[in-house]
Design a protein around this motif. Structure first.
Motif, PDB file in Angstrom:
ATOM      1  N   LEU A  48       6.780  -8.068  15.021  1.00 58.56           N
ATOM      2  CA  LEU A  48       7.634  -7.689  14.599  1.00 58.56           C
ATOM      3  C   LEU A  48       8.303  -7.786  13.247  1.00 58.56           C
ATOM      4  CD1 LEU A  48      10.196  -9.585  17.213  1.00 58.56           C
ATOM      5  CD2 LEU A  48       8.778  -7.359  17.610  1.00 58.56           C
ATOM      6  N   GLU A  49       8.379  -6.606  12.686  1.00 52.98           N
ATOM      7  CA  GLU A  49       8.418  -6.309  11.219  1.00 52.98           C
ATOM      8  C   GLU A  49       9.794  -5.879  10.772  1.00 52.98           C
ATOM      9  OE1 GLU A  49       5.315  -5.158   8.753  1.00 52.98           O
ATOM     10  OE2 GLU A  49       3.689  -5.931   9.926  1.00 52.98           O
ATOM     11  N   PHE A  50      10.710  -6.755  10.180  1.00 60.29           N
ATOM     12  CA  PHE A  50      12.098  -6.286   9.832  1.00 60.29           C
ATOM     13  C   PHE A  50      12.217  -6.075   8.365  1.00 60.29           C
ATOM     14  CE2 PHE A  50      12.824  -8.811  14.024  1.00 60.29           C
ATOM     15  CZ  PHE A  50      12.769  -7.358  14.690  1.00 60.29           C
ATOM     16  N   ASP A  51      11.794  -4.900   7.964  1.00 62.63           N
ATOM     17  CA  ASP A  51      11.986  -4.645   6.321  1.00 62.63           C
ATOM     18  C   ASP A  51      12.765  -3.459   6.135  1.00 62.63           C
ATOM     19  OD1 ASP A  51      10.175  -2.834   7.188  1.00 62.63           O
ATOM     20  OD2 ASP A  51       8.480  -3.764   6.066  1.00 62.63           O
ATOM     21  N   CYS A  52      12.797  -2.823   4.994  1.00 61.93           N
ATOM     22  CA  CYS A  52      13.415  -1.782   4.472  1.00 61.93           C
ATOM     23  C   CYS A  52      12.878  -0.553   5.275  1.00 61.93           C
ATOM     24  CB  CYS A  52      13.319  -1.440   2.973  1.00 61.93           C
ATOM     25  SG  CYS A  52      14.496  -0.058   2.510  1.00 61.93           S
ATOM     26  N   ALA A  53      11.347  -0.360   5.379  1.00 64.78           N
ATOM     27  CA  ALA A  53      10.789   0.693   6.030  1.00 64.78           C
ATOM     28  C   ALA A  53      10.894   0.865   7.455  1.00 64.78           C
ATOM     29  CB  ALA A  53       9.305   0.576   5.734  1.00 64.78           C
ATOM     30  N   VAL A  76      24.298  -3.405   8.085  1.00 62.73           N
ATOM     31  CA  VAL A  76      23.508  -2.592   8.777  1.00 62.73           C
ATOM     32  C   VAL A  76      22.157  -2.864   9.232  1.00 62.73           C
ATOM     33  CG1 VAL A  76      22.588   0.003   8.931  1.00 62.73           C
ATOM     34  CG2 VAL A  76      24.787  -0.503   7.736  1.00 62.73           C
ATOM     35  N   PHE A  77      21.563  -3.640   8.331  1.00 58.12           N
ATOM     36  CA  PHE A  77      20.373  -4.129   8.344  1.00 58.12           C
ATOM     37  C   PHE A  77      20.309  -5.265   9.557  1.00 58.12           C
ATOM     38  CE2 PHE A  77      17.077  -7.273   7.724  1.00 58.12           C
ATOM     39  CZ  PHE A  77      15.886  -6.553   7.707  1.00 58.12           C
ATOM     40  N   ILE A  78      21.316  -6.011   9.389  1.00 60.72           N
ATOM     41  CA  ILE A  78      21.403  -7.193  10.443  1.00 60.72           C
ATOM     42  C   ILE A  78      21.609  -6.501  11.764  1.00 60.72           C
ATOM     43  CG2 ILE A  78      23.049  -9.094  11.015  1.00 60.72           C
ATOM     44  CD1 ILE A  78      23.270  -9.619   8.034  1.00 60.72           C
ATOM     45  N   ARG A  79      22.579  -5.653  11.995  1.00 65.79           N
ATOM     46  CA  ARG A  79      23.220  -5.031  13.045  1.00 65.79           C
ATOM     47  C   ARG A  79      21.616  -4.375  13.881  1.00 65.79           C
ATOM     48  NH1 ARG A  79      26.236  -1.332  11.702  1.00 65.79           N
ATOM     49  NH2 ARG A  79      25.110   0.682  11.990  1.00 65.79           N
ATOM     50  N   ARG A  80      21.014  -3.698  13.070  1.00 67.88           N
ATOM     51  CA  ARG A  80      19.985  -2.965  13.733  1.00 67.88           C
ATOM     52  C   ARG A  80      18.883  -4.012  14.353  1.00 67.88           C
ATOM     53  NH1 ARG A  80      19.030   2.017   9.454  1.00 67.88           N
ATOM     54  NH2 ARG A  80      21.077   3.194  10.438  1.00 67.88           N
ATOM     55  N   VAL A  81      18.492  -5.309  13.696  1.00 69.29           N
ATOM     56  CA  VAL A  81      17.794  -6.180  13.875  1.00 69.29           C
ATOM     57  C   VAL A  81      18.221  -6.821  15.351  1.00 69.29           C
ATOM     58  CG1 VAL A  81      16.688  -8.340  13.472  1.00 69.29           C
ATOM     59  CG2 VAL A  81      16.785  -6.660  11.662  1.00 69.29           C
ATOM     60  N   HIS A  82      19.579  -7.090  15.403  1.00 69.77           N
ATOM     61  CA  HIS A  82      20.078  -7.825  16.605  1.00 69.77           C
ATOM     62  C   HIS A  82      19.925  -6.601  17.765  1.00 69.77           C
ATOM     63  CE1 HIS A  82      21.532 -11.447  15.334  1.00 69.77           C
ATOM     64  NE2 HIS A  82      22.252 -10.915  14.404  1.00 69.77           N
ATOM     65  N   GLU A  83      20.248  -5.384  17.548  1.00 71.29           N
ATOM     66  CA  GLU A  83      20.103  -4.413  18.463  1.00 71.29           C
ATOM     67  C   GLU A  83      18.566  -4.267  19.269  1.00 71.29           C
ATOM     68  OE1 GLU A  83      21.376  -0.817  16.790  1.00 71.29           O
ATOM     69  OE2 GLU A  83      23.655  -1.297  17.192  1.00 71.29           O
ATOM     70  N   PHE A  84      17.894  -4.406  18.167  1.00 70.96           N
ATOM     71  CA  PHE A  84      16.377  -4.268  18.531  1.00 70.96           C
ATOM     72  C   PHE A  84      15.852  -5.480  19.520  1.00 70.96           C
ATOM     73  CE2 PHE A  84      11.693  -5.516  18.040  1.00 70.96           C
ATOM     74  CZ  PHE A  84      11.185  -4.235  18.537  1.00 70.96           C
ATOM     75  N   LEU A  85      16.322  -6.500  19.118  1.00 70.32           N
ATOM     76  CA  LEU A  85      16.037  -7.787  19.740  1.00 70.32           C
ATOM     77  C   LEU A  85      16.594  -7.728  21.269  1.00 70.32           C
ATOM     78  CD1 LEU A  85      15.927 -10.647  16.947  1.00 70.32           C
ATOM     79  CD2 LEU A  85      13.987  -9.268  17.952  1.00 70.32           C
ATOM     80  N   ARG A  86      17.739  -7.273  21.138  1.00 71.02           N
ATOM     81  CA  ARG A  86      18.634  -7.068  22.642  1.00 71.02           C
ATOM     82  C   ARG A  86      17.959  -6.475  23.379  1.00 71.02           C
ATOM     83  NH1 ARG A  86      21.945  -3.575  24.692  1.00 71.02           N
ATOM     84  NH2 ARG A  86      22.314  -2.412  22.465  1.00 71.02           N
ATOM     85  N   ALA A 108      23.062 -18.030  10.304  1.00 72.32           N
ATOM     86  CA  ALA A 108      23.269 -17.773  11.653  1.00 72.32           C
ATOM     87  C   ALA A 108      22.472 -16.506  12.329  1.00 72.32           C
ATOM     88  CB  ALA A 108      24.898 -17.480  11.960  1.00 72.32           C
ATOM     89  N   ASP A 109      22.507 -15.590  11.444  1.00 70.14           N
ATOM     90  CA  ASP A 109      21.293 -14.413  12.102  1.00 70.14           C
ATOM     91  C   ASP A 109      19.962 -14.873  11.662  1.00 70.14           C
ATOM     92  OD1 ASP A 109      23.786 -12.468  12.391  1.00 70.14           O
ATOM     93  OD2 ASP A 109      23.894 -12.646  10.229  1.00 70.14           O
ATOM     94  N   LEU A 110      19.663 -15.128  10.681  1.00 70.35           N
ATOM     95  CA  LEU A 110      18.215 -15.667  10.588  1.00 70.35           C
ATOM     96  C   LEU A 110      17.704 -16.586  11.553  1.00 70.35           C
ATOM     97  CD1 LEU A 110      18.128 -15.882   6.703  1.00 70.35           C
ATOM     98  CD2 LEU A 110      17.091 -14.199   7.986  1.00 70.35           C
ATOM     99  N   ILE A 114      14.639 -16.304  14.234  1.00 67.15           N
ATOM    100  CA  ILE A 114      13.468 -17.300  14.477  1.00 67.15           C
ATOM    101  C   ILE A 114      13.429 -17.949  15.685  1.00 67.15           C
ATOM    102  CG2 ILE A 114      12.776 -19.498  13.366  1.00 67.15           C
ATOM    103  CD1 ILE A 114      13.806 -18.540  10.761  1.00 67.15           C
ATOM    104  N   LEU A 115      14.654 -18.400  16.231  1.00 70.72           N
ATOM    105  CA  LEU A 115      14.688 -18.827  17.484  1.00 70.72           C
ATOM    106  C   LEU A 115      13.871 -17.935  18.555  1.00 70.72           C
ATOM    107  CD1 LEU A 115      15.397 -21.189  19.629  1.00 70.72           C
ATOM    108  CD2 LEU A 115      17.649 -20.174  19.508  1.00 70.72           C
ATOM    109  N   PHE A 116      14.429 -16.659  18.372  1.00 71.09           N
ATOM    110  CA  PHE A 116      13.708 -15.631  19.383  1.00 71.09           C
ATOM    111  C   PHE A 116      12.292 -15.521  19.229  1.00 71.09           C
ATOM    112  CE2 PHE A 116      12.413 -11.425  20.362  1.00 71.09           C
ATOM    113  CZ  PHE A 116      13.181 -11.146  21.306  1.00 71.09           C
ATOM    114  N   ALA A 117      11.687 -15.518  18.134  1.00 67.90           N
ATOM    115  CA  ALA A 117      10.108 -15.655  18.078  1.00 67.90           C
ATOM    116  C   ALA A 117       9.585 -16.863  18.456  1.00 67.90           C
ATOM    117  CB  ALA A 117       9.960 -15.212  16.498  1.00 67.90           C
TER     118      ALA A 117
END
Length: 371
Positions: A48-53, A76-86, A108-110, A114-117
């Protein structure tokens, strides 16, 4: 497009699997057939790679980070990461990499990512956090790396930990499988170095780049104690950041590779296994020359030594920054007299020849490269 549509679904899924997250999702807009092709492999990929690209598309991968902050909101970045992990349906995560403008206000987001991984058995954890460009008055707060999450039973699978712009306290427990630790611009607890090696028994590679330690600020020294498995050590420090050079003591007798910048090495245990040495941000000082001579005499297995006047420090996202040469000396002369490669004329005309002459006193089979 007609020829591509003639391919079977499994081939199309394989092609889509090479795309970043955002680009893969956008293939669903091509046609009804493509609507769900991206899901089987993208939503189960172990790395899982969450960066600009990945979050904003490959066309933004090379953007300057100062431009990224102005164009893309962090929320927007944070929301998209949460959506993907969901939506994620994979059973195991091997790697979690986060590289973006986030800090302690997003703890809280980070923590949740981390806990998910960790719960899915991640072996590689890489956090590259950058300060947002919101003006000088913007209050930055470094992210406190969550030790309590690593106390979970699954954290024993963690083998590679890389942190940038974090606060890391002492390790009250053992990392049973950790082999690689990379810390860049990290604030360390004063007891961290002392307990590091006793709690990371399998540690093989250690990188400390421009870190800040409470004990170092007071004593201006760093001690790397002996460790039976430590073979690769990188200690990169920019003295211009603090206005002074620090002392480095190395007792790790099994080192095979050593790279350092900005430290005066006051002591090093017999480097009988050392094969590669890189001295960066070299000013041609007495300390540096004596250290080079000492290594050439004592390291009987040495194959290559590189002496570089430029200090190269990891910036993040796969790129390096080259520090100004001779920054501790007279900038008015040096910075006006550099070649296109950034190397000052004085180094090429005098210092390089001076170092080469001093090293002639040692007979060695190692390749000595003075850049």
């Amino acid at each position: 497009m007609d020829r591509i549509n003639e391919l079977p679904d499994d081939v199309l899924c394989y092609i889509v699997s090479f795309l970043g997250l955002k680009d893969a999702v956008e293939t669903s807009l091509i046609s009804h057939r493509w609507r769900h092709l991206w899901k089987p492999l993208i939503l189960t990929r172990p790395n899982l790679e969450f960066d600009c690209a990945n979050m904003f598309g490959a066309k933004h991968a090379q953007l300057n980070f100062s431009l990224i902050e102005s164009r893309f909101k962090r929320q927007v970045f944070i929301r998209r990461v949460h959506e993907f992990l969901r939506l994620y349906s994979g059973k195991k995560v091997d790697t979690l990499r986060v590289s973006f403008y986030l800090d302690g206000k997003h703890a809280a987001d980070l923590d949740e990512w981390i806990l998910f991984a960790i719960e899915k058995g991640a072996q590689v954890l890489d956090l590259e956090l950058f300060y947002p460009f919101l003006g000088r008055g913007y209050p930055h707060r470094d992210y406190d790396f969550p030790h309590q999450l690593l106390q979970l039973s699954n954290s024993s699978s963690l083998k590679h930990l890389s942190l940038r712009r974090c606060v890391l306290k002492s390790l009250p427990y053992q990392f049973n499988q950790l082999t690689t630790l990379e810390l860049r611009k990290v604030i360390l607890d004063e007891n961290f170095i002392a307990c590091l090696f006793s709690n990371c028994l399998l540690l093989e590679r250690l990188t400390l780049s421009n870190f800040v330690s409470n004990c170092e600020v007071g004593q201006r020294s760093l001690i790397i104690t002996d460790h039976p498995r430590l073979t690769d050590l990188k200690v990169l420090y920019n003295p211009c950041s603090w206005g002074w050079r620090a002392n480095l003591e190395i007792s790790a007798a099994n080192l095979v590779s050593l790279e350092h910048a900005g430290y005066d090495i006051s002591c090093i245990k017999a480097p009988r296994h050392l094969r590669s040495v890189q001295i960066r941000n070299c000013h041609g000082t007495l300390y540096e020359i004596e250290f080079a001579i000492l290594i050439l005499k004592m390291a009987t297995k040495l194959e290559k030594m590189v002496i570089d006047p430029l200090g190269k420090f990891y910036k993040g996202d796969g790129s390096w920054v080259v520090e100004e040469p001779y920054c501790c000396y007279d900038k008015s002369y040096e910075l006006r007299n550099v070649d296109v490669d950034g190397v000052p004329h004085l180094w090429k005309r005098k210092v390089r020849a001076y170092i080469r002459e001093k090293l002639k006193v040692v007979m060695t089979d190692a390749q000595v490269i003075i850049l």
